[in-house]
Design an enzyme around this catalytic site. Structure first.
Site, short mmCIF file in Angstrom:
data_model
loop_
_atom_site.label_atom_id
_atom_site.label_comp_id
_atom_site.label_asym_id
_atom_site.label_seq_id
_atom_site.Cartn_x
_atom_site.Cartn_y
_atom_site.Cartn_z
N TRP A 1 0.87 -1.23 0.03
CA TRP A 1 0.09 -0.05 -0.02
C TRP A 1 0.76 1.22 0.02
O TRP A 1 1.80 1.32 0.82
CB TRP A 1 -0.77 -0.03 1.29
N MET A 2 0.32 2.32 -0.71
CA MET A 2 1.06 3.74 -0.90
C MET A 2 0.14 4.84 -0.60
O MET A 2 -1.17 4.56 -1.00
CB MET A 2 1.84 3.72 -2.24
N SER B 1 3.07 11.02 7.64
CA SER B 1 3.92 11.79 6.68
C SER B 1 4.90 13.00 7.24
O SER B 1 4.65 13.27 8.51
CB SER B 1 2.68 12.47 5.83
N ARG C 1 0.01 16.43 13.18
CA ARG C 1 0.85 16.01 12.15
C ARG C 1 1.20 16.42 10.90
O ARG C 1 0.71 17.71 10.76
CB ARG C 1 0.13 14.47 11.96
N ASP C 2 2.34 15.82 10.11
CA ASP C 2 2.60 16.16 9.11
C ASP C 2 3.55 17.38 8.63
O ASP C 2 3.31 18.21 8.01
CB ASP C 2 1.36 16.61 7.93
N GLN D 1 4.11 7.14 2.44
CA GLN D 1 3.36 6.43 3.29
C GLN D 1 3.35 5.01 2.78
O GLN D 1 2.64 4.71 1.61
CB GLN D 1 1.97 7.06 3.66
N GLU E 1 -4.77 18.50 6.62
CA GLU E 1 -3.67 17.57 6.79
C GLU E 1 -2.48 18.11 5.71
O GLU E 1 -2.87 18.91 4.91
CB GLU E 1 -3.97 16.21 6.40
N TRP F 1 -9.06 9.07 -0.24
CA TRP F 1 -9.45 8.30 0.86
C TRP F 1 -10.84 7.52 0.78
O TRP F 1 -11.23 6.69 1.33
CB TRP F 1 -9.46 9.09 2.12
N ASP G 1 0.46 9.18 0.86
CA ASP G 1 1.21 10.40 1.02
C ASP G 1 2.59 10.30 0.32
O ASP G 1 3.55 9.53 0.91
CB ASP G 1 1.21 11.31 2.00
C1 FRU Z 1 -3.26 12.14 4.68
C2 FRU Z 1 -2.69 11.31 6.03
C3 FRU Z 1 -1.77 12.15 6.84
C4 FRU Z 1 -1.06 11.22 7.57
C5 FRU Z 1 -0.93 10.12 6.92
C6 FRU Z 1 -1.08 8.79 7.58
O1 FRU Z 1 -3.42 11.32 3.56
O2 FRU Z 1 -3.96 11.13 6.54
O3 FRU Z 1 -2.55 13.23 7.57
O4 FRU Z 1 0.18 11.63 8.19
O5 FRU Z 1 -1.94 10.22 5.93
O6 FRU Z 1 -0.84 7.80 6.39
#
Ligand code: FRU
Length: 531
Positions: free
Chosen positions: A19-20, A83, A150-151, A40, A203, A307, A22
């Protein structure tokens, strides 16, 4: 990439298996002349899940990617390396490096450690050019007592000689902006909040300083293909990229951006309105590169999925891909002498090497008026790989439209083996809008998924106007199951995935119009992107 046998995109990054999502940690190695992409990655399953890692791929030309497996993995199995970004710490402000590491390869990754208890920001660094990483012993470097924080995207702010981090406090619609001198100690400088689309989580934020191009009005005329851009001395404006999920205008995940000013502590948008980075369903969690050999534009990549349905798309043994890398510039233009408008333009990076094969045109056509009876079929010669580029310039004379009938220009992109599977693109004269219809692609998937929206639209200013003729220009890149469209030399883009049955690739393009005398093709060009 293992290639066509697996119906795999050729010029878009995909994981070998698993799976891939971000893109993460994008940076350019000026020593090796190599682009690095992390992402990811769940290597153990074709859906998102723990332990979530950073996968790694590299490319010399931004078209072909080589996979290197896992680069960073979490200490705990119930956790994730979420991320984040990467920087090159040329001057060793962090103290992680000694002289044995070339300054151009002093890579520090900044990422979110997600555990059931919290989301906090971690550092890892690499002393082997980005292939393996060591965790900083005093992590976390930033925390906020939250499970939704995050991120981190870190940039170098030349003017204040500081590192700047943007990080999302997702459920409170805030981007926190921190500064640091050493990547380890961070000071909260400001919060960017309550802007753009609200009510859904923020995000993957990112700040970038982007060159401004001043364009005069397009003066394309039917007789003479000319397009003048006045490019004055380089000026820059700041852009804040911000991803939203769910709740995007086309449904689900989407990327917005703000143009504004950043003074080293605070980002001030010129307007608080949402602007779409891409009008498609599949362009999310955009991230820009740290360092790029071409500073006349900003280089970045997004995840080409949504998503809403990413866990169900019919590919095997992997799911998801990245967009083509795109070059962004801000276009400043004056529709009237008193007004100034700004737009983020994007163009795909293709044939970066630019040397060996400026891919030969396989089909070219010019000046063809369309009527409702004659269809034009453009074959893709030889064995279709499903990977090609087309560009089309067309004119629409809407003064001849009779409003009792829908006046459409259609491009049917049909399957090579099974023509009942096709993608329909086009333009509608009354609405002056483009449409994309993926409702006739792999029927089991389209029908089984409530979110895999069939029809999408993109409103379009004409590229130029000649009397009663509106002229539009569209560039399309098709790569097996991804379609990226760029309108009017990049003033808008729309990225959408589509899925055909195994072994069925786009094999020809049929062009037609539902009406007589409204549309004419001024120019059509198709190139296979054989790499
Ligand atoms: C965005 C997200 C980020 C998070 C990551 C988790 O697509 O939800 O906010 O860090 O994916 O995989």
């Amino acid at each position: 990439n293992t290639g066509k046998a697996a119906d795999r995109p050729l010029i878009h990054a995909t994981p070998d298996s698993g799976w891939m999502n971000d893109p993460n940690g994008l940076w350019y190695d000026a020593k090796e002349k190599l682009y690095h992409l992390y992402y990811q990655y769940n290597p153990n399953d074709m859906v998102w899940g723990f332990p979530l890692c950073w996968g790694h791929a590299t490319s010399e030309d931004l078209m072909l990617w080589k996979n290197h497996g896992v680069a960073i993995s979490p200490a705990r199995n119930d956790s994730g390396v979420y991320s984040g970004s990467a920087v090159i710490d040329y001057n060793n402000t962090s103290g992680f490096f000694d002289d044995s590491v070339d300054p151009r390869q002093r890579v520090v990754a900044i990422w979110t450690y997600n555990t059931p208890e919290s989301e906090t920001q971690y550092l890892s660094y690499s002393t082997d050019g980005g292939y393996t990483f060591q965790e900083y012993e005093h992590n976390p470097v930033v925390e906020f007592n939250s499970t939704q924080f995050r991120d981190p995207k870190v940039i170098w702010h030349e003017e204040t000689q500081k590192w700047i981090m943007t990080v999302a406090l997702c459920q409170q619609y805030s981007v926190f902006i921190y500064s640091s001198e050493n990547l380890k100690d961070w000071t909260l400088e400001s919060k960017f909040t309550d802007s753009g689309l609200l009510g859904f989580q923020y995000e993957a934020p990112g700040l970038a300083k982007i060159p401004v191009t001043k364009a005069t009005n397009n003066n394309y005329t039917l007789e003479d293909n000319s397009y003048d851009v006045k490019n004055n001395d380089t000026e820059y404006m700041w852009v804040l990229f911000l991803a939203i999920n769910p709740g995007g205008p086309q449904g689900g995940s989407f990327n917005q951006y703000f143009i504004g000013d950043f003074n080293g502590t605070t980002f001030t948008p010129f307007t608080h309105q949402t602007r779409m980075l891409d009008f498609g369903k599949d362009f999310y969690a955009f991230q820009g590169f740290f360092n790029s050999p071409d500073d006349s534009s900003y280089l970045g990549i997004a995840w080409t999925s949504n998503w809403q349905y990413s866990a169900y798309v019919p590919t095997y043994p992997w799911r998801s891909s990245m967009s083509l890398p795109r070059r962004f510039t801000i276009q400043q233009y004056s529709p009237t002498p008193e007004s100034v408008q700004l737009n983020l333009n994007s163009v795909p990076v293709l044939n970066l090497a630019g040397d060996d094969k400026p891919s030969e045109s396989r089909y070219a056509l010019s000046n063809k008026a369309l009527n409702s009876t004659a269809n034009l079929t453009i074959p893709i010669e030889g064995t279709p790989t499903g990977t090609f580029e087309f560009t089309v310039t067309f004119a629409c004379n809407s003064t001849t439209v009779v409003n009792t009938q829908s006046a459409d220009l259609n491009f049917f992109l049909k399957g090579s083996k099974d023509q009942t599977e096709y993608l329909r693109l086009g333009h509608n004269a009354q609405a002056a809008a483009f449409f994309i219809d993926r409702g006739n692609t792999k029927v089991e998937f389209v029908h089984s998924n409530p979110f895999f929206t069939n029809r999408l639209s993109v409103n379009g200013e004409p590229w130029s106007q000649d009397g009663s003729y509106s002229i539009y220009k569209v560039q399309g890149i098709v790569d097996v199951n991804i379609l990226e469209l760029f309108f009017n030399e990049g003033s808008m883009a729309s990225t959408n995935t589509f899925f055909l049955s195994p072994g069925n690739f786009i094999g020809n393009i049929e062009i037609s119009s539902s009406v007589d005398g409204v549309y004419s093709i001024l120019d059509f060009d198709l190139k296979e992107l054989d790499v």
